[in-house]
Scaffold this motif. Structure first.
Motif, PDB file in Angstrom:
ATOM      1  N   GLN A 392       0.808  -1.210   0.000  1.00 33.12           N
ATOM      2  CA  GLN A 392       0.000   0.000   0.000  1.00 33.12           C
ATOM      3  C   GLN A 392       0.849   1.271   0.000  1.00 33.12           C
ATOM      4  O   GLN A 392       0.364   2.359  -0.277  1.00 33.12           O
ATOM      5  CB  GLN A 392      -0.913   0.011   1.243  1.00 33.12           C
ATOM      6  CG  GLN A 392      -1.843  -1.191   1.331  1.00 33.12           C
ATOM      7  CD  GLN A 392      -2.815  -1.249   0.169  1.00 33.12           C
ATOM      8  OE1 GLN A 392      -3.360  -0.214  -0.216  1.00 33.12           O
ATOM      9  NE2 GLN A 392      -3.049  -2.434  -0.379  1.00 33.12           N
ATOM     10  N   LYS A 393       2.123   1.148   0.325  1.00 31.11           N
ATOM     11  CA  LYS A 393       2.977   2.325   0.449  1.00 31.11           C
ATOM     12  C   LYS A 393       3.758   2.624  -0.823  1.00 31.11           C
ATOM     13  O   LYS A 393       4.534   3.557  -0.887  1.00 31.11           O
ATOM     14  CB  LYS A 393       3.966   2.125   1.603  1.00 31.11           C
ATOM     15  CG  LYS A 393       3.287   1.960   2.951  1.00 31.11           C
ATOM     16  CD  LYS A 393       4.316   1.740   4.051  1.00 31.11           C
ATOM     17  CE  LYS A 393       3.642   1.562   5.404  1.00 31.11           C
ATOM     18  NZ  LYS A 393       4.627   1.323   6.484  1.00 31.11           N
ATOM     19  N   GLY A 394       3.577   1.870  -1.839  1.00 30.83           N
ATOM     20  CA  GLY A 394       4.328   2.069  -3.067  1.00 30.83           C
ATOM     21  C   GLY A 394       4.857   0.760  -3.581  1.00 30.83           C
ATOM     22  O   GLY A 394       5.016  -0.206  -2.834  1.00 30.83           O
ATOM     23  N   LYS A 395       5.159   0.732  -4.843  1.00 34.92           N
ATOM     24  CA  LYS A 395       5.596  -0.516  -5.452  1.00 34.92           C
ATOM     25  C   LYS A 395       6.988  -0.924  -4.991  1.00 34.92           C
ATOM     26  O   LYS A 395       7.864  -0.085  -4.780  1.00 34.92           O
ATOM     27  CB  LYS A 395       5.566  -0.383  -6.971  1.00 34.92           C
ATOM     28  CG  LYS A 395       4.156  -0.317  -7.549  1.00 34.92           C
ATOM     29  CD  LYS A 395       4.177  -0.409  -9.060  1.00 34.92           C
ATOM     30  CE  LYS A 395       2.769  -0.469  -9.620  1.00 34.92           C
ATOM     31  NZ  LYS A 395       2.764  -0.621 -11.089  1.00 34.92           N
ATOM     32  N   MET A 396       7.161  -2.256  -4.865  1.00 34.61           N
ATOM     33  CA  MET A 396       8.473  -2.807  -4.549  1.00 34.61           C
ATOM     34  C   MET A 396       9.336  -2.759  -5.805  1.00 34.61           C
ATOM     35  O   MET A 396       8.900  -3.160  -6.878  1.00 34.61           O
ATOM     36  CB  MET A 396       8.324  -4.255  -4.073  1.00 34.61           C
ATOM     37  CG  MET A 396       9.649  -4.943  -3.744  1.00 34.61           C
ATOM     38  SD  MET A 396       9.424  -6.688  -3.320  1.00 34.61           S
ATOM     39  CE  MET A 396       8.567  -6.555  -1.763  1.00 34.61           C
ATOM     40  N   THR A 397      10.535  -2.276  -5.681  1.00 35.51           N
ATOM     41  CA  THR A 397      11.412  -2.201  -6.852  1.00 35.51           C
ATOM     42  C   THR A 397      11.885  -3.585  -7.248  1.00 35.51           C
ATOM     43  O   THR A 397      11.926  -4.505  -6.419  1.00 35.51           O
ATOM     44  CB  THR A 397      12.630  -1.319  -6.558  1.00 35.51           C
ATOM     45  OG1 THR A 397      13.440  -1.954  -5.554  1.00 35.51           O
ATOM     46  CG2 THR A 397      12.221   0.075  -6.110  1.00 35.51           C
ATOM     47  N   GLY A 398      12.253  -3.719  -8.528  1.00 34.93           N
ATOM     48  CA  GLY A 398      12.784  -4.993  -8.999  1.00 34.93           C
ATOM     49  C   GLY A 398      14.043  -5.393  -8.272  1.00 34.93           C
ATOM     50  O   GLY A 398      14.278  -6.583  -8.015  1.00 34.93           O
ATOM     51  N   GLU A 399      14.847  -4.420  -7.903  1.00 32.73           N
ATOM     52  CA  GLU A 399      16.102  -4.707  -7.203  1.00 32.73           C
ATOM     53  C   GLU A 399      15.844  -5.306  -5.830  1.00 32.73           C
ATOM     54  O   GLU A 399      16.479  -6.292  -5.439  1.00 32.73           O
ATOM     55  CB  GLU A 399      16.914  -3.415  -7.057  1.00 32.73           C
ATOM     56  CG  GLU A 399      18.284  -3.629  -6.423  1.00 32.73           C
ATOM     57  CD  GLU A 399      19.060  -2.330  -6.279  1.00 32.73           C
ATOM     58  OE1 GLU A 399      20.106  -2.353  -5.609  1.00 32.73           O
ATOM     59  OE2 GLU A 399      18.629  -1.304  -6.838  1.00 32.73           O
ATOM     60  N   VAL A 400      14.882  -4.731  -5.106  1.00 32.44           N
ATOM     61  CA  VAL A 400      14.539  -5.257  -3.782  1.00 32.44           C
ATOM     62  C   VAL A 400      13.961  -6.659  -3.909  1.00 32.44           C
ATOM     63  O   VAL A 400      14.317  -7.577  -3.151  1.00 32.44           O
ATOM     64  CB  VAL A 400      13.541  -4.328  -3.066  1.00 32.44           C
ATOM     65  CG1 VAL A 400      13.016  -4.976  -1.790  1.00 32.44           C
ATOM     66  CG2 VAL A 400      14.196  -3.000  -2.746  1.00 32.44           C
ATOM     67  N   PHE A 401      13.057  -6.828  -4.862  1.00 38.19           N
ATOM     68  CA  PHE A 401      12.448  -8.149  -5.044  1.00 38.19           C
ATOM     69  C   PHE A 401      13.498  -9.203  -5.406  1.00 38.19           C
ATOM     70  O   PHE A 401      13.454 -10.320  -4.895  1.00 38.19           O
ATOM     71  CB  PHE A 401      11.373  -8.098  -6.139  1.00 38.19           C
ATOM     72  CG  PHE A 401      10.822  -9.450  -6.482  1.00 38.19           C
ATOM     73  CD1 PHE A 401       9.936 -10.094  -5.642  1.00 38.19           C
ATOM     74  CD2 PHE A 401      11.219 -10.107  -7.648  1.00 38.19           C
ATOM     75  CE1 PHE A 401       9.438 -11.354  -5.941  1.00 38.19           C
ATOM     76  CE2 PHE A 401      10.734 -11.364  -7.960  1.00 38.19           C
ATOM     77  CZ  PHE A 401       9.832 -11.990  -7.107  1.00 38.19           C
TER      78      PHE A 401
END
Length: 427
Positions: A392-401
């Protein structure tokens, strides 16, 4: 129990017919089977679970044995329920009562030991020391090394629901002389089915959802197909032939087209003699092998076999995950991930890693690395999209994922070498 089972196998090797098998269903073997049962499983129509039965185990088992000796024990109807398929629709599921499950499991172990000495090398399903990978390996070697030009791909329509009780009991009577043992098998066969509040008689078919069903199916097809091929069909045709069966999935391979055509006609007649019929839309003859370099392919045990070549240009049968199975696996993964929107990420990743390893353990065979890699990538992308929807706070970046994925998920790798005869231990 292990010693008793080995003794049965010795007797089966020594004598044409076996006696005194029913005494193997006793207090010790039933308790041992009870310990093997997995907790938390759905209950049959009696509502009894492992936990309920365990509360007074000694009394329950002793009373069960007393009823069996008096022949007052009668298996309850199997509870039929329906579970959703990942690809849509529902699949019927049979759930025996808890006591029936215990008795069936012990009797199934006894039957397995009786027939392991009698089954042929053509069957691989539900047998100790054999499995689907062995069947795939044998089929691969027959196509790659034998004079194979045509494949007879066949499917039995509703096999488990159409097994003739009379014929099955006749087959069992060829090898077993213990009338009490056979009597209880017959009771399981005719126990019936409860679907909601409606009782349905079972005048044919094997016990739904029961531990005895696979071994009884093997006994039936041992007589209907395996011995038929070994003692008659193999010598009734002109060229080379091969046959591989995994429970009710089987394939015939022939050198010549006319042999395949004759075999199909004879197969239809043979099955009809025992109350079975082929599924017309799933039964066919196709050109295949080094002598028929067509683009035709066929499926067996979740794999697609197709004509291919090595890097040096030599013929080799190619094997990959079948599109039907891959589609079902993708749908199941997507459906499951939808249920994880509010679950802890670490827990989701651990379960997902275990499921992917199970996929690699089965589909990770020689030559199939690309397909298991594609499945892993699909699951990875679907998981990433699911985690983004829950944030809900913003999309997870590809790097974090990617960091999360690499930390929890082991990469795909091949687990079974069917090309060189070496089969690593699955871990």
């Amino acid at each position: 129990m292990e010693h008793e089972l080995k003794d049965i196998r010795y007797q089966s090797r020594t004598y044409r017919k076996l006696q005194t098998l029913m005494n193997r269903v006793n207090v010790e073997t039933l308790k041992e089977e009870h310990r093997r049962q997995i907790s938390g499983k759905a209950a049959g129509i009696d509502g009894v679970t492992k936990e309920v039965y365990d509360a007074d185990l000694d009394k329950n088992v002793n009373e069960l044995i007393a009823r069996m000796k008096k022949f007052s024990y009668k298996p309850l109807p199997v509870r039929r329920t329906h579970i959703p398929k990942a690809t849509g629709g529902e699949r019927p599921l049979g759930i025996p009562s808890y006591e029936d499950k215990l008795v069936q499991a012990v009797m199934a172990d006894v039957l397995s030991e009786v027939y392991e000495e009698r089954f042929t090398n053509y069957s691989y399903g539900f047998r100790p020391g054999r499995g689907a990978h062995d069947a795939v390996k044998v089929l691969n070697e027959a196509i790659g090394r034998g004079k194979v030009g045509y494949v007879l791909e066949a499917d039995i329509k509703g096999f488990f629901d159409n097994v003739s009780h009379d014929k099955l009991m006749e087959f069992l009577g060829n090898d077993i002389e213990d009338k009490n043992f056979l009597r209880y098998i017959k009771r399981f066969l005719i126990a019936g089915i409860m679907e909601g509040a409606e009782f349905k008689e079972s005048d044919k078919g094997t016990p739904q959802g029961g531990p005895m069903s696979p071994v009884l199916a093997n006994v039936y097809l041992h007589y209907v197909l395996d011995l038929w091929y070994e003692k008659w069909l193999k010598s009734a045709i002109g060229g080379e032939s091969y046959y591989v069966r995994y429970c009710d999935d089987f394939v015939f391979l022939f050198q010549y087209k006319q042999d395949a055509e004759k075999a199909m006609s004879w197969l239809i007649e043979r099955l009809a003699k025992f109350g079975l019929e082929v599924a017309g839309d799933k039964t066919r003859i196709l050109p295949f092998g080094r002598y028929n370099g067509t683009k035709d392919s066929f499926d067996f045990l979740g794999f697609t076999f197709f004509n291919a070549k090595t890097r040096k240009g030599k013929y080799r049968p190619g094997i990959r995950t079948s599109e039907k199975k891959l589609k079902a696996k993708r749908a199941a993964a997507k459906a499951w991930l939808r249920t994880r929107l509010t679950k802890p990420i670490a827990e989701t990743m651990k379960i997902l890693n275990k499921a992917l390893q199970g996929h690699y353990n089965y589909y990770g065979i020689s030559g199939n690395f690309v397909m298991i890699g594609k499945f892993a990538n699909y699951v990875k992308l679907t998981c990433y999209r699911m985690l983004n929807r829950r944030d809900q706070k913003g999309k997870m970046t590809g790097e974090v994922f990617n960091r999360i994925w690499v930390y929890y998920i082991k990469p795909p790798r091949l687990k079974v070498d069917i090309w060189n005869g070496w089969k690593p231990k699955v871990v």
